[in-house]
Scaffold this motif. Sequence first.
Motif, PDB file in Angstrom:
ATOM      1  N   GLY A  53       0.790  -1.211   0.000  1.00  0.00           N
ATOM      2  CA  GLY A  53       0.000   0.000   0.000  1.00  0.00           C
ATOM      3  C   GLY A  53       0.826   1.266   0.000  1.00  0.00           C
ATOM      4  O   GLY A  53       0.300   2.356  -0.134  1.00  0.00           O
ATOM      5  N   SER A  55       3.232   3.855  -1.714  1.00  0.00           N
ATOM      6  CA  SER A  55       3.661   4.219  -3.051  1.00  0.00           C
ATOM      7  C   SER A  55       5.170   4.329  -3.101  1.00  0.00           C
ATOM      8  O   SER A  55       5.784   4.855  -2.187  1.00  0.00           O
ATOM      9  CB  SER A  55       3.035   5.567  -3.440  1.00  0.00           C
ATOM     10  N   TYR A 257     -10.022   4.892   3.849  1.00  0.00           N
ATOM     11  CA  TYR A 257      -8.940   4.707   2.888  1.00  0.00           C
ATOM     12  C   TYR A 257      -8.125   3.476   3.264  1.00  0.00           C
ATOM     13  O   TYR A 257      -8.140   3.028   4.410  1.00  0.00           O
ATOM     14  CB  TYR A 257      -8.032   5.947   2.858  1.00  0.00           C
ATOM     15  N   ASP A 259      -4.801   3.193   3.249  1.00  0.00           N
ATOM     16  CA  ASP A 259      -3.630   3.501   4.060  1.00  0.00           C
ATOM     17  C   ASP A 259      -3.560   5.009   4.259  1.00  0.00           C
ATOM     18  O   ASP A 259      -4.279   5.781   3.619  1.00  0.00           O
ATOM     19  CB  ASP A 259      -2.342   2.948   3.445  1.00  0.00           C
ATOM     20  N   GLN A 262      -2.455   7.455   1.371  1.00  0.00           N
ATOM     21  CA  GLN A 262      -3.568   7.806   0.494  1.00  0.00           C
ATOM     22  C   GLN A 262      -4.352   8.983   1.066  1.00  0.00           C
ATOM     23  O   GLN A 262      -4.797   9.863   0.323  1.00  0.00           O
ATOM     24  CB  GLN A 262      -4.502   6.610   0.313  1.00  0.00           C
ATOM     25  N   ARG A 265      -2.445  12.266   0.500  1.00  0.00           N
ATOM     26  CA  ARG A 265      -2.550  12.679  -0.905  1.00  0.00           C
ATOM     27  C   ARG A 265      -3.945  13.197  -1.222  1.00  0.00           C
ATOM     28  O   ARG A 265      -4.101  14.179  -1.959  1.00  0.00           O
ATOM     29  CB  ARG A 265      -2.187  11.514  -1.818  1.00  0.00           C
ATOM     30  N   ALA A 266      -4.970  12.536  -0.667  1.00  0.00           N
ATOM     31  CA  ALA A 266      -6.347  12.962  -0.916  1.00  0.00           C
ATOM     32  C   ALA A 266      -6.600  14.361  -0.359  1.00  0.00           C
ATOM     33  O   ALA A 266      -7.310  15.171  -0.963  1.00  0.00           O
ATOM     34  CB  ALA A 266      -7.324  11.959  -0.308  1.00  0.00           C
TER      35      ALA A 266
END
Length: 393
Positions: A53, A55, A257, A259, A262, A265-266
């Motif tokens: 999970g 990136s 979400y 992780d 995420q 970033r969202a």
Amino acid sequence: MNHTNDTSRSSTRRRFLRAATAAGIVGMAGCNTPGEGGTATETEAGTETAGDGESPEQIGSGRSPFGDREVGGTSMAEMPDLEGELTLYSGRGEALVGELVGFIEDQYPDLTVRPLYNSAAELVSQLETEGDNSPADVFYSVNAGALGALADRGRTQPLPQEVLEFVPANFRDPDGAWIGTSGRARSVPYNTNTFSNSDIPDGIMAFPETEAFENDIGWAPTYSSFQAFITAMRILEGEEATREWLNGMQELGVSQYGDEFQIARAVADGEIAAGLTNHYYIQRVLARRGTGAPLETAFTQNDAGAVFNVAGACVLDTASDDTLAANFVRHLLSAEAQDYFARTTFEYPLVPEVEPIGRLPTIDELNPPDDLDLSQLSDLETTIELLRDTGVL
């Protein structure tokens, strides 16, 4: 060792040395035993690897955006040499700490480190199954809860005082069973196009009643750090109040979400306006996108939302050479290792002479709950039952 492995280890050493040299690491004379004064992932349920999970863009992103700096503390050159074979059970993923482990091994021609990477929870279970027959010498955990669980089961042996004194007392076991090596603070990432810092409540229990968060806030309940946060809430506020908080957040329309990276970033993308994450995910997004991204960090005060948890290590009761094992743990507290954590994962170094990297307050400026022993966070089973009972999981 074959030529391919030699080449790989030499490459690892060169990469690490470049980072250490750029940091201007200096060994401070007379600082082998720092005092107690001063400042004191993985899907975290997994093993901190991109495949779980994470990136790939965040791995190693802490090394270059902030320029060179000088780092205090005790260098590896000032520490006892390491010699022999050591089996490391690591609940921290190879993608984030394998380079550091390899660098330590590469410093000593007579040292062989045999790492086993898995989730901290699964490694604790494996140690329980192996019992006295375990080959493990050192356990390296992503959180204090797993370390506390092993200590509770009598599977650790006390670290020497000269190792314990590297970090302040609140980041190690009171009985010396384990020591923190780097830290992470619970935090609230928020989008600066929607909120200012003053808009974020300074108490986590107020979040379900904050109408501005309606359908605009995210969490990642499968993450172990989130579960540790809920465990802290149970301890500090009681189970019934925690149940009401979880139900209130769901009624508020919290988004789930996979992780916490995420979530960060969202928030930066404006998909949601705020979230609940560990602090370093925010810094990784900023390192990737630049400090002009509409993303900032807020912290609650003296409650479960402000928990400061640690990754750490212990010497196991099955260690074949407890001196070697303790000195390996000591190397995780070296100037080189502490700067590695700051640059590579954006975690807080726990050795007071090494500063964090990024737009962060110092540890002394944070306000974690005063009456919470990190070892208490080992009781995740009750928390998971509560999360399931409330429909969060």
